[in-house]
Design a protein around this motif. Structure first.
Motif, PDB file in Angstrom:
ATOM      1  N   ASP A 156       0.881   3.435   2.295  1.00  0.00           N
ATOM      2  CA  ASP A 156       1.455   3.549   3.642  1.00  0.00           C
ATOM      3  C   ASP A 156       2.725   2.707   3.787  1.00  0.00           C
ATOM      4  OD1 ASP A 156      -0.331   5.355   4.566  1.00  0.00           O
ATOM      5  OD2 ASP A 156      -1.508   3.946   5.768  1.00  0.00           O
ATOM      6  N   ASP A 157       2.684   1.477   3.262  1.00  0.00           N
ATOM      7  CA  ASP A 157       3.884   0.620   3.297  1.00  0.00           C
ATOM      8  C   ASP A 157       5.040   1.329   2.598  1.00  0.00           C
ATOM      9  OD1 ASP A 157       2.405  -1.460   4.444  1.00  0.00           O
ATOM     10  OD2 ASP A 157       1.897  -2.319   2.482  1.00  0.00           O
ATOM     11  N   TYR A 158       4.721   1.892   1.441  1.00  0.00           N
ATOM     12  CA  TYR A 158       5.744   2.569   0.643  1.00  0.00           C
ATOM     13  C   TYR A 158       6.340   3.758   1.401  1.00  0.00           C
ATOM     14  CZ  TYR A 158       7.601   5.874  -2.760  1.00  0.00           C
ATOM     15  OH  TYR A 158       8.389   6.789  -3.399  1.00  0.00           O
ATOM     16  N   LEU A 159       5.468   4.565   1.990  1.00  0.00           N
ATOM     17  CA  LEU A 159       5.972   5.753   2.693  1.00  0.00           C
ATOM     18  C   LEU A 159       6.811   5.353   3.909  1.00  0.00           C
ATOM     19  CD1 LEU A 159       2.834   8.103   2.455  1.00  0.00           C
ATOM     20  CD2 LEU A 159       4.963   8.260   1.123  1.00  0.00           C
ATOM     21  N   ARG A 160       6.422   4.279   4.587  1.00  0.00           N
ATOM     22  CA  ARG A 160       7.220   3.823   5.727  1.00  0.00           C
ATOM     23  C   ARG A 160       8.585   3.333   5.245  1.00  0.00           C
ATOM     24  NH1 ARG A 160       4.183  -0.231   7.464  1.00  0.00           N
ATOM     25  NH2 ARG A 160       5.644  -1.710   6.528  1.00  0.00           N
ATOM     26  N   THR A 213       0.841  -1.198   0.000  1.00  0.00           N
ATOM     27  CA  THR A 213       0.000   0.000   0.000  1.00  0.00           C
ATOM     28  C   THR A 213       0.877   1.250   0.000  1.00  0.00           C
ATOM     29  OG1 THR A 213      -0.005   0.202   2.393  1.00  0.00           O
ATOM     30  CG2 THR A 213      -1.700  -1.229   1.419  1.00  0.00           C
TER      31      THR A 213
END
Lengths: 324, 324
Positions: free
Chosen positions: A159-163, A157
């Motif tokens: 969010d996964d990418y940004l983390r 997702t």
């Protein structure tokens, strides 16, 4: 960027290598990697942060060089893991030599970076810098592990990418800024502001990098659409995939995210067009703008107005427009 | 070795890994590498050296763990470079996972090792430990580079070999001993004695290792004659080559050193016999004895008599007889 900052970094890098008698098998790839024309963005941030906190760029030069060495070390090892043939338009170290040399040259650079910290700073500053750099380094490795794992996971997702980019890219920008503050004995609040600045700048930088790979111009030293060809989950593809409603778009992104990258120029062009049509560029611009205003607000509310602080803010604004 | 030392090392290693939330892609290979049954020789030396200098093994446990982590990190990367399939009878990390995972797991371990130093020691001790460990690490890398270069150089001499193992193996033994002294705030003279002890012990250890590879028993977890098969320039081959006068012997060693390793069991057996006949075992024994007496003399003339000092001396004597 003013030449004196760049000169000071080159001087510190050269000094770090001169002190050690490295056999050619190590010295040549290390010099090659460090000379291959990066923008020295991270060490410049360290020098400016030190000046913005009342110290001098001369005091900050050794840790700035250590951070640039750490950064280049991760590039050498990442290029082996990613099998990337080119970096900044030149053959990568494992291509120009071999895997064994690239692994060992990288390892040696890590040792050299820590030598710089122990030799140039008083004990309390040294300990703080070692804590900051080693925690950053572990987090960069975790980010790289997540990036590698993403390649075989279809359900990544935004969010996964940004983390992930928060760890793989932004953390070293944060450390670059914080290290300047540590050298200047800055207060806890100022260090926190520098961390916010570096993190946000790093996020903006990576999203811009992803966008440039897809929509940039070819004179950037990399082939365009390289990430797409590799099937990487990048900001534009994840953003467009999340906005797709048309069944044809949805099917195309589902296939891409499940691990079927475009195979030729036509297919790449079609994916690029889908990303553009689904607003990936506008979403990237708006998120980049958000990060850059966060970065500069942190500096403006916690650091006194100096020309170094202005330069840090200008550096953030430049990220918004670079190469597009 | 007394169980309490080993327990203290395992406890410190487990603690170092528990504090960080490592994704399975990193946590599993790191735990695998650290759990694969090494003798913990280097960290035990650190604990004993600290006790022998009046500190406690509890104080020395974090840096002992850091040194064991650094050591295992070099093994993981060396195994990739050497394409070694087995270590201590188990698949190596790159074999059990892949190159990318092994590179990244190793890199992460380096970060974890320095975190231990910055978190557990007061600033002055931290700085001294970082200086010692990072210089050692650069030298270990230089030793590994020399070892790799030796494979394509026919004219390697015994002096070249001894200098190489001084870096690749003995330097980390020296650092293990010195680190215990640093934690105990030992004097410059005592640190020098500990360095002499560790260096000499490390030289003896590596020569013994080379001899075991050729003349040891198979239950050591490695296939016997592995170094010969790889065409490595080891103590027995270099020693025998230097003593060869018979034209047949000279031709055989010239071919071997020029890069033609034996191809089957019969040829390996013939090389082993040549080495034995030319006194390689006796030369190794006599050099090992020299190093071990140097090691123990340094401790006995500069450290007060304690049970920890006795244990360090006993550990050196044990190297003489291990596994043969």
């Amino acid at each position: 960027m003013e030449q004196r900052y760049l000169d000071s970094i080159e001087h510190a890098l050269a000094g770090a290598l001169e002190r050690i008698e490295l056999p050619p098998l190590l010295g040549e790839p290390i010099r090659y990697a460090l000379a291959s024309g990066g923008k020295r963005l991270r060490p410049v941030i360290t020098l400016l942060a030190a000046e913005a906190c009342g110290s001098t760029s001369a005091d900050a030069a050794p840790v700035a060089a250590a951070i640039e060495i750490l950064h280049n070390f991760t590039l050498i090892h990442d290029d082996i893991m990613d099998r990337s043939p080119l970096r900044r338009g030149q053959p990568t170290v494992y291509q120009a030599w071999d895997d064994a040399t690239a692994i060992l040259a990288g390892d040696t650079m890590m040792g050299i970076a820590y030598q710089l910290l122990s030799e140039h700073y008083p004990p309390a500053v040294c300990r703080q810098l070692v804590a900051e750099c080693s925690s950053a380094f572990v987090e960069v490795c975790i980010g790289q592990a997540e990036d590698l794992a993403f390649r075989t996971v279809p359900s990544v997702t935004m969010d996964d990418y940004l983390r992930m980019i928060g760890r793989k890219t932004a953390r070293l920008f944060a450390t670059a800024a914080v290290a300047g503050g540590i050298v200047a004995h800055a207060s806890h609040d100022v260090l926190t502001a520098l961390r916010t600045y570096g993190t946000a700048l790093g996020m903006a930088f990576q999203i811009r990098d992803d966008v440039l790979d897809l929509f940039g111009s070819e004179d950037f030293g990399k082939e365009l659409g390289h990430d797409l060809r590799e099937g990487k989950k990048t900001f534009p593809t994840l953003s467009a995939a999340a906005c797709a409603t048309d069944p044809d778009d949805r099917a195309a992104f589902a296939m891409y995210l499940a691990g079927t990258p475009p195979r030729n120029r036509d297919e790449i062009e079609r994916m690029r067009e889908r990303c553009r049509r689904l607003g990936a560029l506008e979403h990237a611009e708006s998120l980049i703008a958000h990060y850059l205003s966060t970065a500069n607000a942190a500096l403006e509310s916690h650091l006194p107005p100096t020309s170094a602080r202005d330069r840090l803010c200008a550096l953030a604004r430049a990220t918004r427009n670079r190469h597009l």
